[in-house]
Scaffold this motif. Structure first.
Motif, short mmCIF file in Angstrom:
data_model
loop_
_atom_site.label_atom_id
_atom_site.label_comp_id
_atom_site.label_asym_id
_atom_site.label_seq_id
_atom_site.Cartn_x
_atom_site.Cartn_y
_atom_site.Cartn_z
N PHE A 153 0.83 -1.19 0.00
CA PHE A 153 0.00 0.00 0.00
C PHE A 153 0.87 1.25 0.00
CE2 PHE A 153 -3.38 -2.81 0.62
CZ PHE A 153 -4.58 -2.10 0.47
N ALA A 154 0.42 2.25 -0.72
CA ALA A 154 1.12 3.53 -0.78
C ALA A 154 0.69 4.38 0.41
CB ALA A 154 0.80 4.25 -2.09
N ALA A 209 8.67 5.53 -4.24
CA ALA A 209 9.54 6.40 -5.04
C ALA A 209 10.66 5.63 -5.73
CB ALA A 209 10.13 7.49 -4.16
N ASP A 210 10.97 4.42 -5.25
CA ASP A 210 11.99 3.58 -5.87
C ASP A 210 11.38 2.94 -7.11
OD1 ASP A 210 13.65 1.46 -6.64
OD2 ASP A 210 14.26 1.01 -4.60
N GLU A 211 11.70 3.46 -8.26
CA GLU A 211 11.00 3.05 -9.48
C GLU A 211 11.19 1.57 -9.78
OE1 GLU A 211 8.50 2.62 -12.32
OE2 GLU A 211 8.61 4.43 -11.08
N TRP A 268 -0.23 -0.24 -6.84
CA TRP A 268 -0.15 -0.24 -5.38
C TRP A 268 -1.57 -0.09 -4.83
CZ3 TRP A 268 4.23 0.03 -2.00
CH2 TRP A 268 5.49 0.01 -2.65
N GLY A 269 -1.77 -0.60 -3.63
CA GLY A 269 -3.04 -0.37 -2.97
C GLY A 269 -3.13 1.06 -2.46
N GLU A 270 -4.36 1.56 -2.39
CA GLU A 270 -4.64 2.85 -1.76
C GLU A 270 -5.42 2.58 -0.48
OE1 GLU A 270 -6.69 5.24 -4.60
OE2 GLU A 270 -5.04 5.23 -6.04
N VAL A 271 -5.21 3.40 0.53
CA VAL A 271 -5.77 3.09 1.85
C VAL A 271 -7.28 2.89 1.82
CG1 VAL A 271 -3.91 4.06 3.21
CG2 VAL A 271 -5.74 5.57 2.40
N GLY A 272 -7.98 3.58 0.93
CA GLY A 272 -9.42 3.40 0.83
C GLY A 272 -9.83 2.00 0.41
N ASP A 273 -8.90 1.26 -0.20
CA ASP A 273 -9.20 -0.12 -0.63
C ASP A 273 -9.45 -1.04 0.56
OD1 ASP A 273 -8.87 0.37 -3.41
OD2 ASP A 273 -6.69 0.20 -3.21
N LEU A 274 -9.03 -0.64 1.76
CA LEU A 274 -9.18 -1.51 2.94
C LEU A 274 -10.51 -1.32 3.65
CD1 LEU A 274 -5.60 -0.94 4.37
CD2 LEU A 274 -6.45 -3.07 3.37
N TRP A 316 8.31 -3.47 -9.84
CA TRP A 316 8.15 -4.87 -9.44
C TRP A 316 6.80 -5.10 -8.79
CZ3 TRP A 316 7.38 -7.00 -4.57
CH2 TRP A 316 7.43 -8.41 -4.52
N VAL A 317 6.39 -4.20 -7.88
CA VAL A 317 5.08 -4.33 -7.23
C VAL A 317 3.97 -4.33 -8.26
CG1 VAL A 317 3.42 -3.17 -5.72
CG2 VAL A 317 5.82 -3.38 -5.02
N ARG A 318 4.01 -3.39 -9.18
CA ARG A 318 2.94 -3.30 -10.20
C ARG A 318 2.92 -4.54 -11.09
NH1 ARG A 318 5.07 2.00 -10.51
NH2 ARG A 318 6.11 1.48 -12.48
N GLY A 319 4.11 -5.03 -11.43
CA GLY A 319 4.16 -6.20 -12.29
C GLY A 319 3.78 -7.49 -11.57
N ARG A 320 4.03 -7.54 -10.27
CA ARG A 320 3.76 -8.75 -9.48
C ARG A 320 2.30 -8.83 -9.04
NH1 ARG A 320 2.81 -12.59 -7.21
NH2 ARG A 320 4.01 -13.94 -5.82
N THR A 321 1.60 -7.70 -9.08
CA THR A 321 0.22 -7.63 -8.60
C THR A 321 -0.76 -7.69 -9.77
OG1 THR A 321 1.00 -6.21 -6.79
CG2 THR A 321 -1.38 -6.26 -7.21
N PRO A 322 -1.66 -8.68 -9.80
CA PRO A 322 -2.62 -8.74 -10.90
C PRO A 322 -3.40 -7.45 -11.12
CG PRO A 322 -2.66 -10.81 -9.71
CD PRO A 322 -1.75 -9.88 -8.93
#
Length: 271
Positions: free
Chosen positions: A208-209, A218-220, A235-241, A225-231
């Motif tokens: 989550f960001a 900020a580490d591109e 990144w998650g946004e806090v509202g998603d929880l 990697w996170v974006r590619g590894r996540t279907p």
């Protein structure tokens, strides 16, 4: 706000909401809620009509968070500053909340800290700090609140676990150990508290960001990697929880107990 704006609506049309998800009028305690995910979860409960007690160790930070949320939700926002790793402080703090605000219907054990270092360089002090903050706090606050929920015959406890309750990366072995322990504490609490009418479940956020992960975002290379590894491809946004929390805090989950709901964009499900 000190966290990204939530994407869910601030008001809901009761004609489109099933009554099983109604928690308006309930009292909720959210630990570690002066910023980040905890503050977002508190905001979601406020949007659902709860009175919410914010908790942290820093009274000034709590007051800042309270003022921001009170501008939207008025006097339904309360604060209780106490150290969730101190048994005496927990006992006194929970007693004060129940006396001044009312019986706690919903507890969200959110307090947590991260420390990254190779295992061979991890200090004893940092190990004990993570253990106390991420695991012992949930035991202490959960036990104290459950002691008061039990005679009433109902209550909802939601432990904020992690993707790292199941999987780990180099440099965070102690953190993963605490979050894995919190997963099993959730199941153990279910075993003991279920017969008393209390449901204990967990939410496992993925990546989550937040302000605490801003360096990773900020580490591109890592962010890619996170974006590619996540279907879900992001990144998650806090509202998603918030939706998961409303479910686990409401009568909709009265026969759901000892479960961990991963909100990770699908990361755990794929290789």
């Amino acid at each position: 706000m000190s966290h990204p704006r939530t994407s869910h609506p601030r008001t809901s049309d009761p004609r489109t909401s099933h009554p099983l998800f109604g928690i308006s009028g309930k009292v909720a305690l959210v630990t570690g809620s002066s910023r980040g995910i905890g503050q977002a979860l508190a905001e979601g409960l406020l949007e659902a009509g709860c009175t919410v007690v914010l908790n942290g160790r820093d009274p000034a930070a709590l007051e800042e968070a309270r003022a921001e949320l009170a501008a939207l939700f008025g006097d339904r926002v309360r604060t209780a500053a106490f150290d969730v790793t101190d048994p005496a402080a927990v006992g006194a703090g929970v007693a004060r909340i129940e006396e001044e605000t009312g019986p706690i219907d919903i507890l969200v054990n959110n307090t947590g800290v991260q420390h990254r270092a190779p295992l061979l360089e991890f200090t004893d002090d940092d190990w004990h700090r993570l253990l106390a903050t991420n695991l012992t706090s949930a035991f202490l606050v959960g036990r104290e609140v459950a002691r008061r929920m039990a005679p009433r015959g109902h209550g909802k406890i939601v432990n904020i676990c992690s993707l790292q309750s199941e999987a780990v990366r180099p440099g965070i072995a102690p953190y993963a150990a605490t979050k894995g322990g919190l997963k099993m504490l959730t199941k153990g609490m279910c075993a003991d508290l279920g017969p008393l009418g209390i449901q204990v479940n967990g939410i496992g956020p993925g990546y989550f960001a937040t302000e605490l992960t801003s360096a990773l975002v900020a580490d591109e290379e890592f962010s890619a990697w996170v974006r590619g590894r996540t279907p879900a491809g992001r990144w998650g946004e806090v509202g998603d929880l918030v939706g998961a929390l409303i479910f686990l805090a409401s009568p909709a989950s009265d026969f759901v107990n000892g479960q961990l709901l991963y909100v990770d964009g699908g990361m755990l499900s794929v290789l």
